[in-house]
Design a protein around this motif. Structure first.
Motif, mmCIF file in Angstrom:
data_model
loop_
_atom_site.group_PDB
_atom_site.id
_atom_site.type_symbol
_atom_site.label_atom_id
_atom_site.label_comp_id
_atom_site.label_asym_id
_atom_site.label_seq_id
_atom_site.Cartn_x
_atom_site.Cartn_y
_atom_site.Cartn_z
ATOM 1 N N THR A 56 0.839 -1.189 0.000
ATOM 2 C CA THR A 56 0.000 0.000 0.000
ATOM 3 C C THR A 56 0.875 1.240 0.000
ATOM 4 O O THR A 56 2.013 1.215 0.469
ATOM 5 N N ASP A 57 0.314 2.307 -0.549
ATOM 6 C CA ASP A 57 0.953 3.607 -0.484
ATOM 7 C C ASP A 57 0.069 4.499 0.379
ATOM 8 O O ASP A 57 -0.908 4.024 0.964
ATOM 9 N N PHE A 58 0.405 5.770 0.460
ATOM 10 C CA PHE A 58 -0.359 6.688 1.295
ATOM 11 C C PHE A 58 -0.233 8.085 0.720
ATOM 12 O O PHE A 58 0.876 8.527 0.394
ATOM 13 N N GLU A 59 -1.370 8.765 0.577
ATOM 14 C CA GLU A 59 -1.373 10.174 0.202
ATOM 15 C C GLU A 59 -2.412 10.892 1.043
ATOM 16 O O GLU A 59 -3.586 10.480 1.075
ATOM 17 N N ALA A 60 -2.007 11.952 1.711
ATOM 18 C CA ALA A 60 -2.941 12.756 2.493
ATOM 19 C C ALA A 60 -3.733 13.649 1.540
ATOM 20 O O ALA A 60 -3.154 14.492 0.847
ATOM 21 N N LEU A 61 -5.038 13.452 1.477
ATOM 22 C CA LEU A 61 -5.891 14.251 0.608
ATOM 23 C C LEU A 61 -6.249 15.586 1.251
ATOM 24 O O LEU A 61 -6.727 16.498 0.577
ATOM 25 N N GLU A 62 -6.053 15.676 2.546
ATOM 26 C CA GLU A 62 -6.170 16.909 3.317
ATOM 27 C C GLU A 62 -5.271 16.737 4.533
ATOM 28 O O GLU A 62 -4.683 15.667 4.713
ATOM 29 N N ASP A 63 -5.100 17.760 5.342
ATOM 30 C CA ASP A 63 -4.290 17.586 6.553
ATOM 31 C C ASP A 63 -4.875 16.412 7.333
ATOM 32 O O ASP A 63 -6.088 16.366 7.570
ATOM 33 N N THR A 64 -4.018 15.452 7.693
ATOM 34 C CA THR A 64 -4.486 14.168 8.225
ATOM 35 C C THR A 64 -3.664 13.741 9.430
ATOM 36 O O THR A 64 -2.445 13.902 9.445
ATOM 37 N N THR A 65 -4.343 13.190 10.421
ATOM 38 C CA THR A 65 -3.706 12.593 11.592
ATOM 39 C C THR A 65 -4.051 11.112 11.619
ATOM 40 O O THR A 65 -5.223 10.746 11.478
ATOM 41 N N THR A 66 -3.022 10.276 11.796
ATOM 42 C CA THR A 66 -3.239 8.828 11.860
ATOM 43 C C THR A 66 -2.702 8.262 13.166
ATOM 44 O O THR A 66 -1.798 8.831 13.773
ATOM 45 N N VAL A 67 -3.270 7.137 13.556
ATOM 46 C CA VAL A 67 -2.689 6.282 14.588
ATOM 47 C C VAL A 67 -2.356 4.982 13.869
ATOM 48 O O VAL A 67 -3.215 4.401 13.196
ATOM 49 N N VAL A 68 -1.100 4.545 13.993
ATOM 50 C CA VAL A 68 -0.652 3.334 13.312
ATOM 51 C C VAL A 68 -0.144 2.340 14.345
ATOM 52 O O VAL A 68 0.637 2.693 15.231
ATOM 53 N N VAL A 69 -0.611 1.098 14.229
ATOM 54 C CA VAL A 69 -0.151 -0.002 15.079
ATOM 55 C C VAL A 69 0.404 -1.066 14.149
ATOM 56 O O VAL A 69 -0.249 -1.448 13.172
ATOM 57 N N LYS A 70 1.613 -1.510 14.445
ATOM 58 C CA LYS A 70 2.239 -2.565 13.641
ATOM 59 C C LYS A 70 2.595 -3.707 14.581
ATOM 60 O O LYS A 70 3.266 -3.494 15.593
ATOM 61 N N LEU A 71 2.110 -4.920 14.263
ATOM 62 C CA LEU A 71 2.411 -6.046 15.123
ATOM 63 C C LEU A 71 2.655 -7.313 14.323
ATOM 64 O O LEU A 71 1.951 -7.552 13.354
ATOM 65 N N PRO A 72 3.663 -8.078 14.720
ATOM 66 C CA PRO A 72 4.631 -7.718 15.748
ATOM 67 C C PRO A 72 5.483 -6.543 15.271
ATOM 68 O O PRO A 72 5.450 -6.175 14.104
ATOM 69 N N GLY A 73 6.247 -5.988 16.195
ATOM 70 C CA GLY A 73 7.122 -4.868 15.877
ATOM 71 C C GLY A 73 8.405 -5.362 15.242
ATOM 72 O O GLY A 73 9.473 -5.188 15.801
ATOM 73 N N ALA A 74 8.279 -5.982 14.108
ATOM 74 C CA ALA A 74 9.426 -6.580 13.425
ATOM 75 C C ALA A 74 10.290 -5.488 12.794
ATOM 76 O O ALA A 74 9.839 -4.788 11.884
ATOM 77 N N LEU A 75 11.492 -5.325 13.289
ATOM 78 C CA LEU A 75 12.405 -4.317 12.752
ATOM 79 C C LEU A 75 12.884 -4.735 11.364
ATOM 80 O O LEU A 75 12.978 -5.917 11.052
ATOM 81 N N ASN A 76 13.186 -3.764 10.528
ATOM 82 C CA ASN A 76 13.670 -4.010 9.157
ATOM 83 C C ASN A 76 12.712 -4.867 8.343
ATOM 84 O O ASN A 76 13.120 -5.731 7.581
ATOM 85 N N ASP A 77 11.418 -4.626 8.508
ATOM 86 C CA ASP A 77 10.378 -5.388 7.818
ATOM 87 C C ASP A 77 9.581 -4.486 6.869
ATOM 88 O O ASP A 77 8.362 -4.561 6.793
ATOM 89 N N LYS A 78 10.263 -3.585 6.162
ATOM 90 C CA LYS A 78 9.613 -2.684 5.210
ATOM 91 C C LYS A 78 10.229 -2.893 3.841
ATOM 92 O O LYS A 78 11.443 -2.758 3.673
ATOM 93 N N TYR A 79 9.399 -3.245 2.864
ATOM 94 C CA TYR A 79 9.867 -3.569 1.519
ATOM 95 C C TYR A 79 9.137 -2.686 0.509
ATOM 96 O O TYR A 79 7.905 -2.744 0.408
ATOM 97 N N LEU A 80 9.901 -1.860 -0.207
ATOM 98 C CA LEU A 80 9.320 -0.974 -1.207
ATOM 99 C C LEU A 80 8.857 -1.762 -2.419
ATOM 100 O O LEU A 80 9.509 -2.725 -2.825
ATOM 101 N N GLU A 81 7.734 -1.353 -2.977
ATOM 102 C CA GLU A 81 7.217 -1.991 -4.188
ATOM 103 C C GLU A 81 8.076 -1.542 -5.372
ATOM 104 O O GLU A 81 8.390 -0.363 -5.509
ATOM 105 N N GLU A 82 8.463 -2.493 -6.198
ATOM 106 C CA GLU A 82 9.330 -2.182 -7.338
ATOM 107 C C GLU A 82 8.536 -1.727 -8.533
ATOM 108 O O GLU A 82 7.423 -2.008 -8.718
#
Length: 110
Positions: A84-110
Motif C-alpha cells: 500500500t501507499d499513502f497520500e494525504a488528501l487533506e491535513d491528516t492525523t493517523t494512529v498506526v499499530v504494527k504487530l509484531p514490531g518486526a524491525l527491518n520489515d519494510k519492503y518498497l514496491e518495485e
C-alpha cells in the motif's frame, strides 16, 4: 511512589513512540505504535511488511491508500505481504499499530 512522565510527540522519529527502536517510551518488539501528522499532499511510497500486520486509523482528515479513500473515523488493516501507499488528501492525523514490531520489515514496491 509511582510517577507519571511527560513527553512530546515531536521528540520521537516520525511519531513512533512504542517499539524496538530508539527513542521509545516502551521498548518492545511485540508491537509498534505511532501518531503521525501529514499535510495535504504528503505521500509515502508503496511498501509492504512480510512479517507484520499494520493497522492505520484516520483520526482526522482523509487519505488515499492504494486507490481507496479512507475517511476520518475509518480503519484499515493491512495483512503481511500486501502493498500500500499513502497520500494525504487533506491535513491528516493517523494512529498506526504494527504487530509484531518486526524491525527491518519494510519492503518498497518495485
Amino acid at each position: 511512589m509511582k510517577k507519571m512522565n511527560h513527553y512530546k510527540l515531536e521528540d520521537f522519529l516520525r511519531g513512533w513512540f512504542v517499539g524496538g527502536f530508539e527513542p521509545t517510551l516502551y521498548k518492545t518488539t511485540d508491537v509498534e505504535v505511532a501518531i503521525q501528522y501529514f499535510k495535504k499532499g504528503d505521500k509515502e511510497a508503496s511498501h509492504c511488511h512480510k512479517i507484520a500486520t499494520e493497522i492505520t486509523a484516520i483520526v482526522k482528515g482523509k487519505a488515499l491508500m492504494k486507490g481507496i479513500i479512507i475517511n476520518e473515523g475509518e480503519i484499515i488493516k493491512i495483512e503481511p505481504g500486501t502493498y500500500t501507499d499513502f497520500e494525504a488528501l487533506e491535513d491528516t492525523t493517523t494512529v498506526v499499530v504494527k504487530l509484531p514490531g518486526a524491525l527491518n520489515d519494510k519492503y518498497l514496491e518495485e
